[in-house]
Design a protein around this motif. Sequence first.
Motif, PDB file in Angstrom:
ATOM      1  N   SER A  58     -21.009  15.446 -28.257  1.00 41.06           N
ATOM      2  CA  SER A  58     -21.675  14.426 -27.452  1.00 41.06           C
ATOM      3  C   SER A  58     -22.314  13.466 -28.449  1.00 41.06           C
ATOM      4  O   SER A  58     -22.582  13.821 -29.598  1.00 41.06           O
ATOM      5  N   GLU A  59     -22.520  12.231 -27.994  1.00 41.56           N
ATOM      6  CA  GLU A  59     -23.031  11.191 -28.884  1.00 41.56           C
ATOM      7  C   GLU A  59     -24.308  10.600 -28.317  1.00 41.56           C
ATOM      8  O   GLU A  59     -24.609  10.767 -27.136  1.00 41.56           O
ATOM      9  N   PRO A  60     -25.086   9.902 -29.153  1.00 43.97           N
ATOM     10  CA  PRO A  60     -26.334   9.300 -28.666  1.00 43.97           C
ATOM     11  C   PRO A  60     -26.076   8.394 -27.465  1.00 43.97           C
ATOM     12  O   PRO A  60     -25.011   7.764 -27.367  1.00 43.97           O
ATOM     13  N   GLY A  61     -27.041   8.368 -26.572  1.00 45.32           N
ATOM     14  CA  GLY A  61     -26.884   7.547 -25.378  1.00 45.32           C
ATOM     15  C   GLY A  61     -28.199   7.360 -24.656  1.00 45.32           C
ATOM     16  O   GLY A  61     -29.276   7.633 -25.211  1.00 45.32           O
ATOM     17  N   PRO A  62     -28.124   6.937 -23.400  1.00 46.24           N
ATOM     18  CA  PRO A  62     -29.325   6.660 -22.608  1.00 46.24           C
ATOM     19  C   PRO A  62     -30.243   7.872 -22.536  1.00 46.24           C
ATOM     20  O   PRO A  62     -29.795   8.993 -22.325  1.00 46.24           O
ATOM     21  N   VAL A  65     -34.171   9.472 -27.810  1.00 45.40           N
ATOM     22  CA  VAL A  65     -35.197   8.749 -28.553  1.00 45.40           C
ATOM     23  C   VAL A  65     -34.824   8.810 -30.028  1.00 45.40           C
ATOM     24  O   VAL A  65     -34.713   9.894 -30.604  1.00 45.40           O
ATOM     25  N   ARG A  66     -34.617   7.632 -30.640  1.00 45.62           N
ATOM     26  CA  ARG A  66     -34.121   7.569 -32.012  1.00 45.62           C
ATOM     27  C   ARG A  66     -34.996   6.666 -32.873  1.00 45.62           C
ATOM     28  O   ARG A  66     -35.322   5.560 -32.472  1.00 45.62           O
ATOM     29  N   THR A  67     -35.358   7.162 -34.065  1.00 47.30           N
ATOM     30  CA  THR A  67     -36.025   6.357 -35.080  1.00 47.30           C
ATOM     31  C   THR A  67     -35.272   6.582 -36.391  1.00 47.30           C
ATOM     32  O   THR A  67     -34.274   7.305 -36.427  1.00 47.30           O
ATOM     33  N   ARG A  68     -35.767   6.023 -37.466  1.00 52.33           N
ATOM     34  CA  ARG A  68     -35.122   6.187 -38.766  1.00 52.33           C
ATOM     35  C   ARG A  68     -35.111   7.648 -39.207  1.00 52.33           C
ATOM     36  O   ARG A  68     -34.144   8.119 -39.789  1.00 52.33           O
ATOM     37  N   VAL A  71     -35.071  12.167 -34.191  1.00 53.21           N
ATOM     38  CA  VAL A  71     -34.242  11.969 -33.012  1.00 53.21           C
ATOM     39  C   VAL A  71     -34.588  13.068 -32.016  1.00 53.21           C
ATOM     40  O   VAL A  71     -34.807  14.217 -32.400  1.00 53.21           O
ATOM     41  N   VAL A  72     -34.691  12.682 -30.757  1.00 57.57           N
ATOM     42  CA  VAL A  72     -34.920  13.645 -29.691  1.00 57.57           C
ATOM     43  C   VAL A  72     -33.811  13.430 -28.666  1.00 57.57           C
ATOM     44  O   VAL A  72     -33.686  12.354 -28.088  1.00 57.57           O
ATOM     45  N   ARG A  73     -33.010  14.462 -28.500  1.00 50.34           N
ATOM     46  CA  ARG A  73     -31.868  14.405 -27.598  1.00 50.34           C
ATOM     47  C   ARG A  73     -32.362  14.696 -26.178  1.00 50.34           C
ATOM     48  O   ARG A  73     -32.567  15.831 -25.808  1.00 50.34           O
ATOM     49  N   LYS A  74     -32.558  13.634 -25.377  1.00 50.88           N
ATOM     50  CA  LYS A  74     -33.084  13.790 -24.020  1.00 50.88           C
ATOM     51  C   LYS A  74     -32.099  13.392 -22.933  1.00 50.88           C
ATOM     52  O   LYS A  74     -32.305  13.691 -21.770  1.00 50.88           O
ATOM     53  N   GLY A  75     -31.044  12.679 -23.306  1.00 50.49           N
ATOM     54  CA  GLY A  75     -30.096  12.168 -22.322  1.00 50.49           C
ATOM     55  C   GLY A  75     -29.356  13.284 -21.599  1.00 50.49           C
ATOM     56  O   GLY A  75     -28.947  14.269 -22.209  1.00 50.49           O
ATOM     57  N   ARG A  76     -29.160  13.101 -20.320  1.00 50.68           N
ATOM     58  CA  ARG A  76     -28.446  14.090 -19.504  1.00 50.68           C
ATOM     59  C   ARG A  76     -26.949  14.088 -19.780  1.00 50.68           C
ATOM     60  O   ARG A  76     -26.242  15.017 -19.404  1.00 50.68           O
ATOM     61  N   HIS A  77     -26.456  13.046 -20.433  1.00 53.99           N
ATOM     62  CA  HIS A  77     -25.026  12.931 -20.702  1.00 53.99           C
ATOM     63  C   HIS A  77     -24.509  14.026 -21.637  1.00 53.99           C
ATOM     64  O   HIS A  77     -23.339  14.367 -21.591  1.00 53.99           O
ATOM     65  N   HIS A  78     -25.387  14.599 -22.469  1.00 52.43           N
ATOM     66  CA  HIS A  78     -24.964  15.667 -23.384  1.00 52.43           C
ATOM     67  C   HIS A  78     -24.489  16.892 -22.586  1.00 52.43           C
ATOM     68  O   HIS A  78     -23.381  17.391 -22.790  1.00 52.43           O
ATOM     69  N   GLN A  79     -25.330  17.349 -21.663  1.00 48.95           N
ATOM     70  CA  GLN A  79     -24.965  18.507 -20.841  1.00 48.95           C
ATOM     71  C   GLN A  79     -23.813  18.168 -19.910  1.00 48.95           C
ATOM     72  O   GLN A  79     -22.944  19.003 -19.654  1.00 48.95           O
TER      73      GLN A  79
END
Length: 153
Positions: A58-62, A65-68, A71-79
């Motif tokens: 899965s890739e970053p998406g809506p 939360v990303r900074t330099r 990263v916090v993987r919060k998007g429902r698209h991953h699951q």
Amino acid sequence: MDKTEITYTDDNGHLVVIMPGVVERLLSYRQISPVSLEAAGVLIGERRENHVVIHAISEPGPGDVRTRSTVVRKGRHHQALVNKLHHASGGTMNYLGEWHTHPERFPSPSNTDKTSWQREIMSEELMILIIVGQSAMWCGKKLGRTTSALKAC
């Protein structure tokens, strides 16, 4: 790093194979520029006895939360992607672990990574962890509460 299949092994000869398309996607998120943001996702593939083959990520998406440097993987698209591929494969494709990037040439797990993995990855099955750096990738495994680095083949 080439955009070809990459294989890692542990001390017992168990393999982790990252398929070429996955390698290409992972490398596309390298933090080469000083303003590149950290990226993260999940690893999806199959377990073949003592070996693991990573077929998708899965890739970053809506929602993420990303900074330099975080990263916090919060998007429902991953699951949602894990569910979709699991169903489409008749149950052979599953969640295998996590990946993220570091803004360094040769990455290694930070204390934050280690703490997060202990707290958030709870499984009796072997889980795979990947950190994508600018010039190399770090790959490790987590079994129970023990995390250890794998060796590139």
